[in-house]
Design a protein around this motif. Structure first.
Motif: not given
Length: 838
Positions: A84, A376, A379-382, A461, A478-479, A510, A513
């Motif tokens: 990363k 962050m 684009k990241t998904q939580s 998202k 991702d989170n 991924s 995470g």
């Protein structure tokens, strides 16, 4: 192991695990990664980066028996973070390839910003890698390969008896599906069954198998079955793939004594360790298949259980055939936000310590989530986990207030669908237009499925959720933000906590995470810093089966005392918390005695009871209930006896008519019918959460009238939206309709009235389907056994939400309840020729 007995590799790797320089490097890497993640200034010296790469390569090739998984997991974490931080660095890419190959991960590589020199070493490595890719190909697939120890798990599925546990991210359900797909595509004629703990997982697995098998199902004469109703259609010369909850499979096996399975997969088998009445159905399933001349090949699959062999105790002959996988194919970075001290930490899982990163003054959870997500990038998904649905919905609304609508056609379609399905003013409608959603148990399965699909596509998202995601739903997050160590009113177990945070860093999405653990504001909050650190630092303890946990000698003595008197109500039991569980345990025990079976439950009782005790219990029960000791553990003989008496005296001869002569819903007869069922099945004792026995008589009557109204609306085919609209209108004159203790209004803030009432409707509908379904089924069986034609079968109507033969037939063939209603309303345009039921 003495030093002189170690191999050189074991000696070197043992030293490596304790290397102080490595620990110093790891501490710095974690700190600098944190700064990188949130856009702060960060730096690693070239030597530090190079040394980390060397350590990662060495750790990935660990050979010592103790701590091998820890070393390999650290190797993966180092590479995930460096990948990363240095996405285009050739040296990082090169070592990453080597590390992943050492970890048996041959997924297609990305970001290879370098060219290999054509040397003998590189050519040889490439040959070995290509060979391993072919060797590790998943049977029945063209390009998919096993990762890590997946090949060992897959091979174990063909054993006669097997139990395995693995990290949440290992893809245990995926492997079971791939195994079934391989067998079906190979043309083998077999019956499979998978038990799963929720309807949501039934839908997910069913849809996946339908998509991946396609025409192979018909070609090889297979049918996927999720309910007894579908199986009752009696498809000729078919093989079956049963995907069911344990309750449904237990009942199906009891009903059809000729049905045989070749493979039985108990997915999420950690549920057998939970002290709750639902876990007992697993014991009954195992008891039933052990009576067969040829038992199915049996697999228990669970996440993280340190002693997977514990489930093998359920078998008459305990066979030690278990696999425990500790190496994870993905990794996670864990951060802690202490709202009491207003400090931000990263957890160093090599040293089991929290490293302070910075002060963190914001204490509102929605604002904390917004700050981190914004830093962050969009684009990241939580996923944001809460212990209660009230907090989920309230904070989702707060979080979304400052966000604009996203111009996206698919999101608009999803919002429109939810509005048509539930209600136009339901809060979720506006949330999804902003790329936000909540995911709670009350939502219809198809709505939850569409939310999950939109999330997988990256349209949504952020999802605020409850423990519905603990049931194995696979989302590419991702989170994950954990805001509480509770699950409802109960504390999350250590296993549940680790399973929850394992929802991020998923195979195929991924390599890593990020986990954010948010404490309460008060120092002594149950979700405080110390509590989180205990769960992160401590090893999981060996699990016990639920009967072992709850069935103590005191309980056995009290159950014996009751059974000596023929008292199936177990009036002597003083453990009100576990009453339902202990009652179900006693019913399984009685069944095992009656059928002369040495099941696991009976073995636990026999630790305190003698053969003479069992003879006395058997005699007393047979004298009192000579014809009522049965297979169905949902009911005790006292209930069945009263039901048969009511049928023989014509107190109950059939289900009520849905409509009166003037075509109105038949509320009076339905209410009276529920009164009879309540008396016959003793709901005041056996279904206390259903009828609120502690409330006064007037409230209890109102509760049954509410259930009568809701049941009639549902089985007569009203859409969920129409039922919600009816309830909203009805609450104007009857302010506590469907919520007689007015709890929902008090529990939820920041959301509108339409959403509160719609949630109440959906919660009560779920309750009706779960509770009334088993009673309607019991009544329909007894009526049929007594010679009734049963043209008016409320069990079937409840299952499909309609009394229309056409709509039932359409749902049995894969159409949704809403689609079947639309087809019926437009039959002149959509049905060609005679209808299928004419």
């Amino acid at each position: 192991m003495p030093e002189q007995d170690k191999t050189l590799a074991e000696y070197l790797y043992g030293k490596l695990k304790r290397n102080s320089y490595l620990r110093k490097l790891i501490k710095k890497l974690f700190t600098q990664y944190s700064f990188f993640l949130f856009g702060a200034k960060w730096s690693l010296k070239d030597k530090e980066k190079t040394d980390l790469l060397r350590f990662a390569d060495l750790l990935s090739k660990t050979k010592n028996s103790y701590g091998q998984a820890d070393c390999k997991n650290l190797s993966l974490k180092i590479m995930a973070l460096l990948n990363k931080m240095y996405p285009k660095d050739p040296s990082v890419n090169l070592v990453s390839d080597s590390v992943l190959s050492s970890l048996n991960n041959y997924l297609p590589r990305q970001n290879n910003e370098y060219s290999k020199m054509t040397t003998i070493d590189f050519l040889w490595d490439e040959i070995i890698d290509n060979y391993n890719v072919l060797k590790r190909r998943i049977p029945g697939t063209k390009e998919q390969t096993f990762i890590g120890d997946q090949d060992k798990i897959f091979a174990s599925l063909n054993e006669n008896v097997n139990s395995f546990s693995a990290p949440t991210s290992m893809g245990k359900t995926y492997l079971i599906k791939k195994f079934i797909e391989y067998k079906v595509k190979s043309g083998e004629s077999l019956n499979f069954a998978i038990t799963v703990p929720s309807k949501a997982l039934i839908t997910e697995i069913r849809n996946s198998l339908l998509e991946n098998l396609g025409t192979n199902l018909n070609k090889n004469f297979y049918r996927i079955i999720s309910s007894a109703e579908e199986y009752a259609l009696e498809y000729q010369n078919r093989n079956y793939i049963f995907i069911m909850t344990p309750e449904r499979l237990s009942n199906l096996l009891s009903e059809d004594k000729k049905l045989r399975l070749n493979y039985l997969f108990i997915d999420e088998s950690q549920k057998i360790t939970e002290v709750g009445s639902r876990s007992i159905f697993y014991y009954d399933i195992i008891d039933q298949v052990q009576k067969w001349e040829r038992m199915p090949r049996l697999t228990f699959a669970s996440p993280l259980i340190p002693n997977p062999a514990v489930f093998l105790q359920l078998l008459d002959s305990c066979q030690e055939n278990s696999i425990r996988v500790d190496e994870s194919p993905v990794t996670q970075s864990k951060f802690l936000i202490d709202r009491h001290k207003e400090e931000f930490y990263i957890f160093n899982d090599w040293d089991n310590k929290a490293q302070l990163l910075s002060p963190f003054s914001e204490t509102s959870i929605p604002h904390i989530v917004r700050i981190i997500v914004n830093n962050m990038g969009r684009k990241t998904q939580s996923l944001i986990y809460y212990s209660s649905k009230a907090e989920v919905m309230s904070d989702a609304v707060i979080f979304a207030r400052q966000l604009p609508d996203i111009e996206n056609r698919e999101l608009e379609k999803l919002a429109d669908y939810i509005g048509r399905k539930i209600h136009p003013k339901y809060e979720l409608v506006n949330l999804v237009r902003k790329g936000i959603a909540f995911h709670i148990g009350e939502l219809p399965v198809d709505v939850r499925t569409k939310i999950e699909e939109a999330y997988r596509k990256g349209l949504l998202k952020v999802i605020f959720c409850t423990s519905t995601l603990l049931e194995g739903v696979n989302l590419p997050a991702d989170n994950i933000f954990v805001t509480s160590l509770n699950n409802g009113k109960k504390k999350l177990s250590h296993l549940e906590f680790l399973n929850l945070i394992g929802r991020v860093g998923r195979l195929g999405h991924s390599m890593s995470g990020d986990v954010f653990l948010i404490t309460g504001k008060k120092k002594k909050s149950h979700s405080n810093m110390a509590a989180y650190l205990r769960y992160l630092s401590n090893d999981l303890k060996n699990e016990k089966l639920s009967v072992q946990k709850a069935l103590k000698p005191k309980q056995v003595a009290l159950i014996k005392e009751s059974l000596y008197q023929g008292d199936l109500k177990l009036n002597n039991i003083d453990d009100k918390k576990n009453y339902d569980f202990l009652r179900k345990v006693s019913l399984v025990y009685i069944k095992e005695i009656n059928q002369k079976q040495q099941g696991f439950t009976r073995k636990q009782f026999r630790k305190s009871l003698s053969e003479e005790d069992e003879k006395k219990i058997t005699k007393v029960l047979h004298d009192k209930y000579p014809d009522e000791l049965q297979d169905d553990i949902n009911f005790s003989a006292d209930q069945t006896n009263l039901l048969k008496q009511s049928i023989s005296t014509e107190n109950i001869r059939e289900f009520p008519q849905i409509f009166t002569k003037d075509h109105k819903l038949n509320l009076a007869d339905t209410y009276n019918f529920f009164i009879k069922l309540s008396r016959i099945f003793n709901w005041r004792l056996y279904e206390q959460k259903f009828v609120i026995p502690d409330a006064n008589e007037e409230v209890q009557q109102d509760v049954l009238r509410d259930y009568a109204k809701l049941t009639l609306l549902w089985i007569s085919g009203y859409s969920l939206k129409d039922i919600c609209s009816f309830a909203i209108k009805n609450r104007q004159s009857d302010s506590t309709f469907l919520d007689r203790l007015d709890r929902d209004r008090r529990l939820v803030g920041n959301i509108n009235w339409e959403t509160i009432i719609s949630n109440t409707v959906m919660r009560q509908l779920n309750k009706l389907n779960f509770v009334l379904g088993k009673y309607f089924l019991k009544v329909s069986k007894e009526l049929s056994a007594n010679g009734s034609m049963l043209e008016n079968n409320w069990y079937r109507y409840l299952e499909y939400g309609t009394n229309s033969k056409l709509r039932i037939w359409l749902q049995q063939n894969g159409y949704s309840r809403e689609a079947s209603q639309y087809i019926e309303l437009n039959a002149d345009k959509l049905i060609i020729g005679n209808g299928p039921l004419d």
